[in-house]
Structures are given as structure tokens and as C-alpha cells.
Design a protein around this motif. Structure first.
Motif, short mmCIF file in Angstrom:
data_model
loop_
_atom_site.label_atom_id
_atom_site.label_comp_id
_atom_site.label_asym_id
_atom_site.label_seq_id
_atom_site.Cartn_x
_atom_site.Cartn_y
_atom_site.Cartn_z
N GLN A 24 -1.11 1.70 -10.20
CA GLN A 24 -2.28 0.70 -9.41
C GLN A 24 -2.97 -0.71 -10.49
O GLN A 24 -2.48 -0.86 -11.98
N GLY A 25 -2.30 -1.74 -9.94
CA GLY A 25 -2.70 -3.02 -10.44
C GLY A 25 -1.24 -3.27 -10.80
O GLY A 25 -1.41 -4.57 -11.78
N ALA A 26 -0.07 -2.84 -10.88
CA ALA A 26 1.47 -3.62 -11.31
C ALA A 26 1.35 -4.73 -10.84
O ALA A 26 0.61 -4.71 -9.64
N PRO A 27 2.49 -5.55 -11.17
CA PRO A 27 2.42 -7.13 -10.93
C PRO A 27 3.75 -6.90 -9.53
O PRO A 27 4.40 -5.71 -9.14
N GLN A 28 2.92 -7.63 -8.46
CA GLN A 28 4.11 -7.88 -6.50
C GLN A 28 4.84 -8.13 -6.80
O GLN A 28 5.66 -8.82 -7.90
N ILE A 67 7.03 -3.60 -14.87
CA ILE A 67 6.55 -2.12 -13.65
C ILE A 67 5.88 -1.01 -13.81
O ILE A 67 7.31 -0.53 -13.62
N GLU A 111 0.76 -1.31 0.07
CA GLU A 111 -0.03 0.30 -0.08
C GLU A 111 0.64 1.48 0.25
O GLU A 111 0.46 2.79 -0.31
#
Length: 236
Positions: free
Chosen positions: A78-82, A57, A25
Motif C-alpha cells: 500500500q502506498g507504493a510508487p506507480q 517498490i 487495484e
């Protein structure tokens, strides 16, 4: 603690690095970075982190967490791979945007040379920037613009050097800003020198020579208070 590679070379566009921490976050911490974080009126860099599998990313911005100037958080879109701590990545800065910010930030330093008055605020943009001065009278715009472009065409070298916190304290005249003080407490402070015309504390990114700025155009000179004037500069 992240190594701020951009402080020594702001022209590096890509850099292999290591993820040291991830807060989903909040952002991504790297062991070294070429991304400048929002500070001193200059917005944070954007760009991409390339993973080992070739995927990317997107980084939407970069900030200092809770005002900690020794750390930088890379904010994924937002929504990017971790990512995970220990991942090896290649950082790619959005170079076109960064270079325009470098040019504008250096241009604003030249404004403070032409107008040697106390600074009350500043903002660096991709297409225009502004400096607020404690200045009771409205200066002549044409004269300022002519002097600015004279400094550009003089091709002054621009470079960084360092002094100790104690040296800065002993030389308060180096500080032009009335409201924002250079970060101290880390033992040393970075200065930006422009030829023999300017020397002041600054952590931002800059070009290597004033000739890289190209023609500059003065925008509005606005009255922001009884003795406060806002001077806007644009690329010509």
C-alpha cells in the motif's frame, strides 16, 4: 503471457524484467518473473521491484488472477510508487523467506514418501508445514521422523521434468492428491523427481538436494475426521 523463470531455476534471486501491464487495484504483470504465486498450498513470494532510478517498490504478495495459472500478479504494498507498462525493472525476491519455503515444500514431498497414502490437503509454511492424509490409523511418530531424516541424509537430488497432458492422463498413479489436480490444458505438466524415491506433479519451488533441508522434526499428528490425519513437520 509471463515466463515463469523460477520453474527452471528457483535459486535466481534477482532478474531484469519488463512491466507489461499495471492494474492499480490489482497488481503488476511482468514479462518474466522469479516470483512464485500462491498455489498448491505454497504462499506467494514477496520482495521488491527496483526501478531505473534506484528506488524500490515492495511486493507484498503474488497471486494467479482469477485462477489463471498462466499469469501472475505482483501485488504492490500500500502506498507504493506507480509503475507503467513498458518500465524496465529488476525483480528481487525475498530470498531468506523463499528458501525456507523451498526447503519446507521439499520436506513435505518426503512426508508423502514415508506415508504413501492419498493426500487430502497440504500447507507450506516458513517454519512448519503439514500434509493431510486419508489414513484411518495414527502412525508411529518416532518411526516417521526417523525415516524422514534418513531421506534427508541420503542426499537425494531434486529436479524437475515435464510430461504431456496425455502422458499424465495415462499415468494417474503419479497424482497423490485426492482433491487438487495438476493444472492441465497448457500441453504439459511439471513433475518433481526426488532421486529414485518420489515423482509427482508439482508447480512449486524446491531445493536441489534433500541434504539442504537439515534435520526435520515431526510435530502433531491430529485426527481431522474418521479416516483423516494431519501430519505436521518442523525444521529441527
Amino acid at each position: 503471457m509471463t515466463e515463469f523463470v523460477f520453474r527452471d531455476d528457483s535459486y535466481i534471486r534477482s532478474l531484469p524484467t519488463l512491466v507489461t501491464a499495471v492494474t492499480p487495484e490489482v497488481g503488476i504483470v511482468l514479462d518474466r518473473t522469479i516470483f512464485y504465486a500462491t498455489s498448491g498450498g505454497q504462499p506467494g513470494d514477496t520482495g521488491r521491484l527496483e526501478r531505473a532510478d534506484g528506488s524500490f517498490i515492495d511486493i507484498a504478495g503474488t497471486v494467479h488472477p482469477d485462477g489463471d495459472k498462466a499469469a501472475i500478479l505482483h501485488m504492490p504494498a500500500q502506498g507504493a510508487p506507480q509503475l507503467r507498462a513498458g518500465d524496465e525493472v529488476i525483480a528481487h525476491v525475498d530470498w531468506e523467506r523463499r528458501y525456507r519455503l523451498m526447503r519446507m515444500h521439499t520436506a513435505l514431498h518426503l512426508v508423502t514418501v514415508v506415508l504413501p497414502y492419498p493426500i487430502t490437503g497440504a500447507s507450506v509454511g516458513e517454519d512448519k508445514g503439514r500434509v493431510d492424509f486419508n489414513l484411518p490409523d495414527v502412525p508411529d511418530a518416532a518411526e516417521i521422523e526417523s525415516k524422514l531424516n534418513g531421506l534427508v541424509s541420503a542426499a537425494h537430488p531434486v529436479g524437475a521434468e515435464w510430461i504431456s497432458d496425455a502422458e499424465l492422463e495415462a499415468n494417474p498413479g503419479l497424482i497423490k492428491s485426492m482433491n487438487v489436480k495438476p493444472p492441465v490444458g497448457q500441453g504439459r505438466v511439471r513433475l518433481i523427481r526426488i532421486g529414485d524415491v518420489d515423482l509427482q506433479p508439482c508447480g512449486g519451488t524446491h531445493v536441489r538436494n534433500t541434504s539442504e533441508l537439515g534435520p526435520l522434526k515431526l510435530g502433531k499428528i491430529e485426527k481431522k475426521g474418521a479416516i483423516n490425519r494431519r501430519v505436521t513437520v518442523l525444521f529441527g
